[in-house]
Design a protein around this motif. Structure first.
Motif, mmCIF file in Angstrom:
data_model
loop_
_atom_site.group_PDB
_atom_site.id
_atom_site.type_symbol
_atom_site.label_atom_id
_atom_site.label_comp_id
_atom_site.label_asym_id
_atom_site.label_seq_id
_atom_site.Cartn_x
_atom_site.Cartn_y
_atom_site.Cartn_z
ATOM 1 N N GLY A 22 -65.410 48.496 105.754
ATOM 2 C CA GLY A 22 -65.767 47.224 105.124
ATOM 3 C C GLY A 22 -64.726 46.167 105.420
ATOM 4 O O GLY A 22 -63.595 46.232 104.915
ATOM 5 N N GLY A 69 -64.308 43.177 104.406
ATOM 6 C CA GLY A 69 -64.355 42.094 103.424
ATOM 7 C C GLY A 69 -62.955 41.819 102.905
ATOM 8 O O GLY A 69 -61.951 42.166 103.551
ATOM 9 N N VAL A 70 -62.903 41.232 101.709
ATOM 10 C CA VAL A 70 -61.625 40.780 101.164
ATOM 11 C C VAL A 70 -60.661 41.942 100.913
ATOM 12 O O VAL A 70 -59.503 41.914 101.326
ATOM 13 C CB VAL A 70 -61.852 40.013 99.842
ATOM 14 N N ILE A 71 -61.153 42.991 100.243
ATOM 15 C CA ILE A 71 -60.257 44.100 99.900
ATOM 16 C C ILE A 71 -59.780 44.800 101.166
ATOM 17 O O ILE A 71 -58.585 45.087 101.328
ATOM 18 C CB ILE A 71 -60.962 45.109 98.964
ATOM 19 N N GLU A 100 -57.153 42.595 102.908
ATOM 20 C CA GLU A 100 -55.881 42.475 102.172
ATOM 21 C C GLU A 100 -55.121 43.806 102.207
ATOM 22 O O GLU A 100 -53.948 43.858 102.595
ATOM 23 C CB GLU A 100 -56.134 42.026 100.725
ATOM 24 N N GLU A 106 -66.704 47.475 110.319
ATOM 25 C CA GLU A 106 -67.528 46.519 109.575
ATOM 26 C C GLU A 106 -68.980 46.593 110.052
ATOM 27 O O GLU A 106 -69.245 46.536 111.251
ATOM 28 C CB GLU A 106 -66.950 45.103 109.737
ATOM 29 N N PHE A 107 -69.864 46.690 109.096
ATOM 30 C CA PHE A 107 -71.303 46.810 109.380
ATOM 31 C C PHE A 107 -71.850 45.567 110.111
ATOM 32 O O PHE A 107 -72.631 45.679 111.041
ATOM 33 C CB PHE A 107 -72.038 47.016 108.048
ATOM 34 N N PRO A 148 -68.130 38.247 105.137
ATOM 35 C CA PRO A 148 -69.426 37.613 104.898
ATOM 36 C C PRO A 148 -69.332 36.551 103.800
ATOM 37 O O PRO A 148 -68.562 36.698 102.856
ATOM 38 C CB PRO A 148 -70.321 38.778 104.465
ATOM 39 N N SER A 176 -64.123 50.155 101.111
ATOM 40 C CA SER A 176 -64.123 48.827 100.454
ATOM 41 C C SER A 176 -65.363 48.079 100.898
ATOM 42 O O SER A 176 -65.292 47.098 101.636
ATOM 43 C CB SER A 176 -62.853 48.060 100.818
ATOM 44 N N GLY A 215 -67.651 46.743 98.767
ATOM 45 C CA GLY A 215 -68.167 45.878 97.713
ATOM 46 C C GLY A 215 -68.020 46.509 96.338
ATOM 47 O O GLY A 215 -67.529 47.636 96.203
ATOM 48 N N MET A 247 -67.563 37.560 92.725
ATOM 49 C CA MET A 247 -66.760 38.414 91.836
ATOM 50 C C MET A 247 -65.302 37.992 91.966
ATOM 51 O O MET A 247 -64.532 38.569 92.749
ATOM 52 C CB MET A 247 -66.951 39.870 92.217
ATOM 53 N N LEU A 248 -64.930 36.962 91.225
ATOM 54 C CA LEU A 248 -63.582 36.406 91.314
ATOM 55 C C LEU A 248 -63.005 36.223 89.921
ATOM 56 O O LEU A 248 -63.714 35.839 88.985
ATOM 57 C CB LEU A 248 -63.613 35.052 92.035
ATOM 58 N N VAL A 276 -60.208 32.815 98.032
ATOM 59 C CA VAL A 276 -59.003 32.948 98.859
ATOM 60 C C VAL A 276 -58.826 34.403 99.274
ATOM 61 O O VAL A 276 -58.968 35.307 98.451
ATOM 62 C CB VAL A 276 -57.739 32.516 98.068
ATOM 63 N N TYR A 313 -55.898 36.746 100.575
ATOM 64 C CA TYR A 313 -54.429 36.605 100.575
ATOM 65 C C TYR A 313 -53.763 37.388 101.702
ATOM 66 O O TYR A 313 -52.821 38.141 101.479
ATOM 67 C CB TYR A 313 -53.872 36.997 99.207
HETATM 68 P P1 NAD Z 1 -66.784 42.445 100.110
HETATM 69 O O1 NAD Z 1 -68.174 42.179 99.705
HETATM 70 O O2 NAD Z 1 -65.823 41.324 100.198
HETATM 71 O O3 NAD Z 1 -66.768 43.153 101.537
HETATM 72 C C1 NAD Z 1 -67.441 44.339 101.789
HETATM 73 C C2 NAD Z 1 -67.666 44.430 103.280
HETATM 74 O O4 NAD Z 1 -68.149 45.719 103.576
HETATM 75 C C3 NAD Z 1 -68.686 43.437 103.811
HETATM 76 O O5 NAD Z 1 -68.153 42.778 104.918
HETATM 77 C C4 NAD Z 1 -69.876 44.312 104.163
HETATM 78 O O6 NAD Z 1 -70.623 43.805 105.248
HETATM 79 C C5 NAD Z 1 -69.189 45.615 104.532
HETATM 80 N N1 NAD Z 1 -69.997 46.809 104.416
HETATM 81 C C6 NAD Z 1 -70.911 47.112 103.470
HETATM 82 N N2 NAD Z 1 -71.416 48.353 103.693
HETATM 83 C C7 NAD Z 1 -70.792 48.831 104.787
HETATM 84 C C8 NAD Z 1 -70.851 50.065 105.499
HETATM 85 N N3 NAD Z 1 -71.668 51.052 105.115
HETATM 86 N N4 NAD Z 1 -70.076 50.232 106.592
HETATM 87 C C9 NAD Z 1 -69.237 49.229 106.989
HETATM 88 N N5 NAD Z 1 -69.137 48.048 106.352
HETATM 89 C C10 NAD Z 1 -69.887 47.862 105.254
HETATM 90 O O7 NAD Z 1 -66.283 43.580 99.112
HETATM 91 P P2 NAD Z 1 -64.830 44.148 98.825
HETATM 92 O O8 NAD Z 1 -63.895 43.783 99.900
HETATM 93 O O9 NAD Z 1 -65.026 45.576 98.473
HETATM 94 O O10 NAD Z 1 -64.416 43.353 97.539
HETATM 95 C C11 NAD Z 1 -65.206 43.448 96.339
HETATM 96 C C12 NAD Z 1 -65.111 42.215 95.511
HETATM 97 O O11 NAD Z 1 -63.811 42.046 94.995
HETATM 98 C C13 NAD Z 1 -65.460 40.992 96.316
HETATM 99 O O12 NAD Z 1 -66.608 40.433 95.778
HETATM 100 C C14 NAD Z 1 -64.325 40.053 96.157
HETATM 101 O O13 NAD Z 1 -64.738 38.797 95.727
HETATM 102 C C15 NAD Z 1 -63.430 40.687 95.095
HETATM 103 N N6 NAD Z 1 -62.051 40.572 95.589
HETATM 104 C C16 NAD Z 1 -61.514 39.317 95.705
HETATM 105 C C17 NAD Z 1 -60.256 39.173 96.227
HETATM 106 C C18 NAD Z 1 -59.692 37.808 96.374
HETATM 107 O O14 NAD Z 1 -60.221 36.894 95.756
HETATM 108 N N7 NAD Z 1 -58.629 37.613 97.124
HETATM 109 C C19 NAD Z 1 -59.524 40.267 96.639
HETATM 110 C C20 NAD Z 1 -60.102 41.515 96.534
HETATM 111 C C21 NAD Z 1 -61.373 41.645 95.994
#
Ligand code: NAD
Ligand code: FAD
Length: 466
Positions: A181, A183-185, A188, A204-205, A211, A271, A273, A320-321, A351, A353
């Motif tokens: 994944g 994404g943000v986590i 970071e 990443e999917f 996204p 990570s 979601g 989810m912030l 953001v 980080y």
């Molecule tokens: P995310 O939604 O940001 O990212 C998840 C990623 O995983 C996406 O890019 C998605 O396409 C990908 N994905 C989904 N299924 C997959 C699979 N089977 N194989 C490969 N990739 C796949 O979720 P997250 O990073 O887990 O974070 C969760 C929430 O926590 C977010 O909504 C975020 O807003 C919040 N968060 C915020 C911050 C910040 O504000 N700095 C930091 C950490 C977390």
């Protein structure tokens, strides 16, 4: 009128719940907050925003000491070693201080902290263990938890396949960490462990990272993370995992289907979601059904369809912030008190980080273009004097404005301090600023913030420094 134990009872003490509790108490309402964790502060303070930022901060120091950045600025060090227990200790201290801070604020504001897990009995009654508590208003602020990935079983204690909570607590630097994944986590925590010495592969999917963010920002981020040494496997999905002898073997496939391959790692971070926490609340008892995504729907005032029951934060739709949850916490308390509590969901900054930080507020260029005619101004951090002096020239600022009215519709920033810079953009947008308003606002020199002014000037083709 019915007699209740409390005017307001809040379920969950994350940034949504604890802020709602404090504001409700400030407004003279008799308030209690139920929390099932040992400490207050929810995901954010215990296993989210705060511990992740401690590790990000510490790992930046380590990288700067290690990669010659400090030496370049005349700070000569002997050999540089990582003391991971010290870094983890500093993280734990920050968490302890901040969660303790909420307990202090509860006492100061006379919010009653009820320890345990709450479940509804009726719309004005919850049970917590063997206690029954009644309240005129009940706010659901139960937050969210990690979304599991079928076939990839998380075991944080074993430390081979972990979720974000396990990924924050590792007692070793993995040799090869695979992040599922992008994404943000993932980015970071992937950055933390890469800086501390791990080889990091992000699977990443989708065909791009992050996204929901502006397209150009997503592309530029991928370039920067690759430059930093992360391996990116885009358009790829993980279909299964086995663990043996402290190593995981993952099965990967192209997202669109195709030949499978395997990838080995001594640590896998899942990570993909987070999902809303509604299980165990006994919502059936009050006739409240979550939507298809498991979220509790509310109206603009954060009322659910059940009279006297309200909801805020990660458990309701929207990003989810923590800061979104906090603002909703203030608004719901004000609405319960009969005031007018409002959150402008169109202006919520987000953001990432990493280094550089990645931030945005308002519409992406793609969404703005779809909605009407726009003008776009861009300014590279390479041309910003402070960024150049600090040798942190990666990134850019992009201002998107309505072509006719010049009103700012969105701002996107990749810069070392993008998270701080985005606050100005959010404030401007909240006040209905045009790009000209930002361009004619005097910005202190030399600051990274001048890049926002220059990008605003670029909307009408007149930046000075490029
Ligand atoms: P995310 O939604 O940001 O990212 C998840 C990623 O995983 C996406 O890019 C998605 O396409 C990908 N994905 C989904 N299924 C997959 C699979 N089977 N194989 C490969 N990739 C796949 O979720 P997250 O990073 O887990 O974070 C969760 C929430 O926590 C977010 O909504 C975020 O807003 C919040 N968060 C915020 C911050 C910040 O504000 N700095 C930091 C950490 C977390
Ligand atoms: P939560 O913080 O999840 O709190 C809900 C609380 O309710 C929990 O403590 C839970 O134990 C409790 N609870 C649940 N059910 C019950 C029940 N039945 N009875 C009693 N108590 C219950 N966001 C940012 O804005 N910036 C960041 O930098 C950031 N970094 C993050 C890093 C990580 C690793 C993670 C996982 C998340 C991060 N987030 C960040 C997201 C942020 O943590 C959440 O958006 C925020 O915590 C949501 O707040 P909340 O009050 O809705 O819920």
């Amino acid at each position: 009128m019915a007699d209740y134990d409390y005017d307001v009872l809040i379920i969950g003490s994350g940034p949504g719940g604890y802020v709602a509790a404090i504001r409700a108490a400030q407004l003279g309402l008799k308030t209690a907050c139920v929390e099932s964790r040992e400490t207050l502060g929810g995901t954010c303070l215990n296993v989210g925003c705060i511990p992740s930022k401690a590790l990000l901060h510490g790992s930046e120091f380590f990288e700067e000491a290690h990669d010659g950045t400090l030496a370049k600025f005349g700070v000569k060090l002997g050999s540089v070693e990582l003391d991971l227990p010290a870094l983890q200790g500093e993280k734990a201290l920050a968490v302890k201080e901040l969660t303790g801070g909420i307990a202090f604020l509860f006492k100061k504001n006379k919010v009653t902290w009820i320890k345990g897990r709450a479940a509804f009995k009726d719309a004005h009654t919850v049970t917590v263990g063997d206690q029954t508590i009644t309240a005129k208003n009940i706010v659901i602020a139960t937050g969210s938890s990690v979304t599991p990935l079928p076939g990839v079983a998380v075991d944080n204690d074993a430390g081979v396949i972990v979720d974000s909570t396990g990924g924050l607590a590792l007692d070793r630097v993995p040799e090869h960490m695979v992040v599922i994944g992008g994404g943000v986590i993932g980015l970071e925590l992937g950055s933390v462990w890469r800086r501390l010495g791990a080889r990091v592969t992000v699977v990443e999917f989708l065909d791009q990272l992050l996204p929901g963010m502006d397209g150009e920002v997503r592309k530029e981020s991928a370039k920067l993370f690759k430059k930093q040494g992360m391996e990116l496997r885009l358009s790829t999905k993980v279909t299964g995992a086995t663990v043996s002898g402290g190593k995981a073997t993952l099965t990967l496939e192209p997202s669109a289907g195709g030949a499978a391959e395997t990838l080995e790692a001594d640590c896998v971070l899942v990570s993909i979601g987070r999902r809303p926490n509604t299980e165990g609340l006994n919502l059936e008892a009050i006739g409240l059904a979550p939507n298809k995504r498991g979220q509790i729907e509310t109206d603009h005032d954060f009322r659910t369809t059940i009279d006297g029951v309200w909801a805020i934060g990660d458990v309701i739709p929207g990003p989810m912030l923590a800061h979104k949850a906090e603002d909703e916490g203030i608004a719901v308390a004000e609405n319960i008190a009969g005031l007018t509590g409002i959150v402008n969901h169109a202006v919520i900054p987000s953001v990432v980080y990493t280094m550089p930080e990645i931030a945005g507020v308002g519409l992406t260029e793609e969404a703005a273009r779809e909605a009407g005619d726009i003008k776009v101004g861009k300014f590279p951090m390479m041309a910003n004097s402070r960024a150049k002096t600090n040798r942190e020239t990666d990134g850019f600022v992009k201002v998107i404005a309505d072509a006719k009215t010049d009103k700012v519709l969105g701002v996107w920033i990749i810069a070392s301090v993008a998270g701080t810079m985005i606050a100005e953009a959010a404030l401007g947008m909240e006040f209905g600023a045009t790009s000209e308003d930002i361009a004619y606002t005097c910005h202190a020199h030399p600051t990274h913030a001048e890049a926002l002014k220059e990008a605003a000037m670029a909307v009408n083709g007149k930046p000075i420094h490029i």
